[in-house]
Design a protein around this motif. Structure first.
Motif, mmCIF file in Angstrom:
data_model
loop_
_atom_site.group_PDB
_atom_site.id
_atom_site.type_symbol
_atom_site.label_atom_id
_atom_site.label_comp_id
_atom_site.label_asym_id
_atom_site.label_seq_id
_atom_site.Cartn_x
_atom_site.Cartn_y
_atom_site.Cartn_z
ATOM 1 N N MET A 53 0.835 -1.209 0.000
ATOM 2 C CA MET A 53 0.000 0.000 0.000
ATOM 3 C C MET A 53 0.866 1.254 0.000
ATOM 4 S SD MET A 53 -3.244 0.222 -0.263
ATOM 5 C CE MET A 53 -4.232 1.627 0.052
ATOM 6 N N GLU A 54 1.936 1.212 0.829
ATOM 7 C CA GLU A 54 2.812 2.377 0.918
ATOM 8 C C GLU A 54 3.512 2.633 -0.403
ATOM 9 O OE1 GLU A 54 5.484 1.922 4.136
ATOM 10 O OE2 GLU A 54 3.929 1.954 5.679
ATOM 11 N N GLY A 55 3.800 1.516 -1.121
ATOM 12 C CA GLY A 55 4.473 1.688 -2.397
ATOM 13 C C GLY A 55 3.587 2.303 -3.465
ATOM 14 N N LEU A 56 2.251 2.186 -3.272
ATOM 15 C CA LEU A 56 1.313 2.734 -4.251
ATOM 16 C C LEU A 56 0.968 4.195 -3.997
ATOM 17 C CD1 LEU A 56 -1.147 -0.268 -4.520
ATOM 18 C CD2 LEU A 56 0.630 0.381 -6.142
ATOM 19 N N MET A 57 1.361 4.717 -2.851
ATOM 20 C CA MET A 57 1.023 6.111 -2.516
ATOM 21 C C MET A 57 1.799 7.083 -3.391
ATOM 22 S SD MET A 57 0.720 6.069 1.632
ATOM 23 C CE MET A 57 0.294 7.789 1.655
ATOM 24 N N MET A 58 1.094 8.061 -3.919
ATOM 25 C CA MET A 58 1.713 9.068 -4.794
ATOM 26 C C MET A 58 2.374 10.148 -3.956
ATOM 27 S SD MET A 58 -0.088 11.486 -7.665
ATOM 28 C CE MET A 58 -0.568 10.086 -8.678
ATOM 29 N N GLU A 59 3.541 10.573 -4.405
ATOM 30 C CA GLU A 59 4.237 11.664 -3.714
ATOM 31 C C GLU A 59 3.462 12.968 -3.899
ATOM 32 O OE1 GLU A 59 8.590 13.897 -3.760
ATOM 33 O OE2 GLU A 59 8.236 12.123 -5.000
ATOM 34 N N LYS A 60 3.408 13.763 -2.857
ATOM 35 C CA LYS A 60 2.647 15.007 -2.891
ATOM 36 C C LYS A 60 3.137 15.940 -3.991
ATOM 37 C CE LYS A 60 1.549 19.175 -0.273
ATOM 38 N NZ LYS A 60 1.802 19.969 0.938
ATOM 39 N N ILE A 61 2.186 16.492 -4.739
ATOM 40 C CA ILE A 61 2.512 17.493 -5.762
ATOM 41 C C ILE A 61 2.510 18.858 -5.091
ATOM 42 C CG2 ILE A 61 1.824 18.519 -7.951
ATOM 43 C CD1 ILE A 61 0.386 15.905 -8.600
ATOM 44 N N ASN A 62 3.657 19.441 -4.930
ATOM 45 C CA ASN A 62 3.808 20.682 -4.158
ATOM 46 C C ASN A 62 3.756 21.893 -5.093
ATOM 47 O OD1 ASN A 62 4.325 22.588 -2.237
ATOM 48 N ND2 ASN A 62 6.109 21.561 -1.362
ATOM 49 N N ILE A 63 2.508 22.239 -5.495
ATOM 50 C CA ILE A 63 2.341 23.408 -6.369
ATOM 51 C C ILE A 63 2.699 24.690 -5.629
ATOM 52 C CG2 ILE A 63 0.663 24.725 -7.711
ATOM 53 C CD1 ILE A 63 -0.853 22.153 -8.208
ATOM 54 N N GLY A 64 2.367 24.746 -4.337
ATOM 55 C CA GLY A 64 2.615 25.958 -3.561
ATOM 56 C C GLY A 64 4.069 26.366 -3.556
ATOM 57 N N LYS A 65 4.979 25.369 -3.612
ATOM 58 C CA LYS A 65 6.404 25.687 -3.609
ATOM 59 C C LYS A 65 6.789 26.489 -4.845
ATOM 60 C CE LYS A 65 9.198 22.417 -4.748
ATOM 61 N NZ LYS A 65 9.992 21.156 -4.720
ATOM 62 N N TYR A 66 6.234 26.105 -5.999
ATOM 63 C CA TYR A 66 6.555 26.812 -7.238
ATOM 64 C C TYR A 66 5.908 28.199 -7.265
ATOM 65 C CZ TYR A 66 7.928 22.112 -8.610
ATOM 66 O OH TYR A 66 8.524 20.881 -8.663
ATOM 67 N N VAL A 67 4.687 28.297 -6.737
ATOM 68 C CA VAL A 67 4.029 29.601 -6.668
ATOM 69 C C VAL A 67 4.808 30.543 -5.759
ATOM 70 C CG1 VAL A 67 1.941 30.817 -5.959
ATOM 71 C CG2 VAL A 67 1.747 28.622 -7.142
ATOM 72 N N GLU A 68 5.246 30.025 -4.626
ATOM 73 C CA GLU A 68 6.022 30.843 -3.687
ATOM 74 C C GLU A 68 7.320 31.322 -4.319
ATOM 75 O OE1 GLU A 68 7.968 30.435 0.805
ATOM 76 O OE2 GLU A 68 6.622 28.885 0.020
ATOM 77 N N ALA A 69 7.988 30.435 -5.065
ATOM 78 C CA ALA A 69 9.234 30.818 -5.737
ATOM 79 C C ALA A 69 8.970 31.888 -6.798
ATOM 80 C CB ALA A 69 9.879 29.594 -6.373
ATOM 81 N N ALA A 70 7.847 31.740 -7.530
ATOM 82 C CA ALA A 70 7.512 32.718 -8.558
ATOM 83 C C ALA A 70 7.193 34.084 -7.951
ATOM 84 C CB ALA A 70 6.323 32.219 -9.379
ATOM 85 N N ILE A 71 6.451 34.083 -6.842
ATOM 86 C CA ILE A 71 6.115 35.339 -6.172
ATOM 87 C C ILE A 71 7.376 36.010 -5.636
ATOM 88 C CG2 ILE A 71 4.916 36.348 -4.196
ATOM 89 C CD1 ILE A 71 3.023 35.586 -6.411
ATOM 90 N N GLU A 72 8.264 35.229 -5.076
ATOM 91 C CA GLU A 72 9.514 35.785 -4.538
ATOM 92 C C GLU A 72 10.368 36.367 -5.660
ATOM 93 O OE1 GLU A 72 13.347 34.358 -1.830
ATOM 94 O OE2 GLU A 72 11.657 32.997 -2.170
ATOM 95 N N TRP A 73 10.417 35.660 -6.794
ATOM 96 C CA TRP A 73 11.190 36.162 -7.937
ATOM 97 C C TRP A 73 10.589 37.465 -8.461
ATOM 98 C CZ3 TRP A 73 9.928 36.975 -13.115
ATOM 99 C CH2 TRP A 73 11.005 37.194 -13.981
ATOM 100 N N LEU A 74 9.250 37.498 -8.547
ATOM 101 C CA LEU A 74 8.578 38.710 -9.012
ATOM 102 C C LEU A 74 8.811 39.888 -8.071
ATOM 103 C CD1 LEU A 74 5.057 37.667 -10.367
ATOM 104 C CD2 LEU A 74 6.814 38.944 -11.588
ATOM 105 N N SER A 75 8.763 39.625 -6.768
ATOM 106 C CA SER A 75 8.928 40.712 -5.792
ATOM 107 C C SER A 75 10.320 41.326 -5.870
ATOM 108 C CB SER A 75 8.664 40.196 -4.379
ATOM 109 O OG SER A 75 9.599 39.210 -4.021
ATOM 110 N N ILE A 76 11.302 40.525 -6.302
ATOM 111 C CA ILE A 76 12.675 41.037 -6.415
ATOM 112 C C ILE A 76 12.885 41.733 -7.758
ATOM 113 C CG2 ILE A 76 15.114 40.382 -6.511
ATOM 114 C CD1 ILE A 76 14.421 38.064 -4.606
ATOM 115 N N LYS A 77 12.544 41.035 -8.839
ATOM 116 C CA LYS A 77 12.794 41.571 -10.182
ATOM 117 C C LYS A 77 11.856 42.728 -10.527
ATOM 118 C CE LYS A 77 15.999 38.607 -11.231
ATOM 119 N NZ LYS A 77 17.422 39.047 -11.462
ATOM 120 N N GLY A 78 10.644 42.676 -9.981
ATOM 121 C CA GLY A 78 9.677 43.716 -10.318
ATOM 122 C C GLY A 78 9.571 44.813 -9.292
#
Length: 297
Positions: free
Chosen positions: A1-26
């Motif tokens: 069962m543990e082997g069938l569990m999908m790893e969490k898709i961490n969309i928030g991490k990419y959004v946070e990185a994009a917001i941080e990049w925008l706050s610096i560059k923009g």
């Protein structure tokens, strides 16, 4: 069962990185927006708070009566029948707000609504016109508007704080994002609802696309566009309490203080003040649409 569990898709991490990049560059762009919006807020706020409250009450009530009665019925019985209720409610409602010592907060809230509505309409109406005249633009804009309308309003505050710190500006920005979609959608709907026969007749008489837009489509779509203006105003006002969480001044700040201190009296008075202001703005903006209809007959 543990082997069938999908790893969490961490969309928030990419959004946070994009917001941080925008706050610096923009940063220069966000600083310019911050300074411009802050200057607008201060200008309207000083304009509303400089005169005596009775002068402001008279002007707002006169505006509501003028729009509701129409130019031809200002001094006639028909004019009073159309707009007398708005006039009386505006006068007594604003006098009540002044009597409860919420006048400054009311004008601060009205300022935020005015600035947010102006910015939202300056962006929303051209986008609505563009999407009405281009199916490809509509297909692109439509999912973005769906996202903006369904995302919880509190979420907008997070990037607004990162880009603009705390104060009135992030509150205005979050309000604009929240209130923008109806302006775009109803402008698009109004222009697309103009009968094709009328548009074809205008072209057959030699009108250019620009002339058809400004002299045929927009005038006929005006009721729908003005309904969008009304919705933008109401949604802007509904954000005042949420905007107070990032430092926006006004009645929302009083409601938030009442929540934090469990002060029922303060919370009720501030909430009642928001209701009164909402009804006044709703009736005045609806009267604007009614005036346009009367003048078009």
């Amino acid at each position: 069962m543990e082997g069938l569990m999908m790893e969490k898709i961490n969309i928030g991490k990419y959004v946070e990185a994009a917001i941080e990049w925008l706050s610096i560059k923009g940063a220069p762009v966000f600083d310019a927006i911050n300074n411009g919006v802050e200057a607008l807020v201060e200008g309207f706020q000083n304009l509303l708070l400089a005169p005596h409250p009775l002068v402001v009450i008279f002007l707002i009530a006169a505006l509501g009566y003028y729009l509701g009665a129409g130019r031809k019925n200002l001094l006639k019985r028909a004019g009073w029948k159309e707009a007398g209720g708005v006039l009386l409610f505006t006068i007594f409602g604003l006098l009540l707000l002044w009597g409860m010592n919420f006048w400054e907060e009311t004008m601060q809230t009205l300022t935020l609504v005015i600035v947010s509505t102006l910015i939202a309409l300056l962006i929303g109406i051209p986008l609505g016109i563009w999407s009405a005249r281009s199916d490809r633009a509509q297909r692109t804009i439509r999912p973005i508007l769906d996202f903006m309308q369904t995302m919880p309003a509190f979420v907008y505050l997070i990037p607004a704080i990162l880009f603009f710190s705390v104060g009135n500006v992030p509150g205005v920005v979050a309000t604009v994002v929240f209130a923008l979609p109806p302006g775009v959608r109803l402008t698009n709907l109004g222009i697309r609802s103009v009968p094709k026969e009328v548009v074809e007749a205008a072209y057959s008489f030699g009108s250019t696309p620009r002339q058809v837009l400004y002299k045929v489509q927009i005038p006929l779509a005006k009721p729908s566009i003005l309904a969008g203006v009304n919705q933008v105003i109401m949604l802007s006002l509904s954000m005042v309490v949420i905007a107070s969480m990032v430092g926006a001044a006004g009645l929302g700040e009083k409601v938030y203080t009442g929540i934090l201190k469990a002060d029922i009296g303060l919370g009720f008075e501030a909430g009642l003040s928001i209701v009164i202001l909402a009804i006044i703005l709703d009736r005045i903006s609806q009267s604007l649409g009614g005036t346009q209809k009367k003048e078009s007959k």
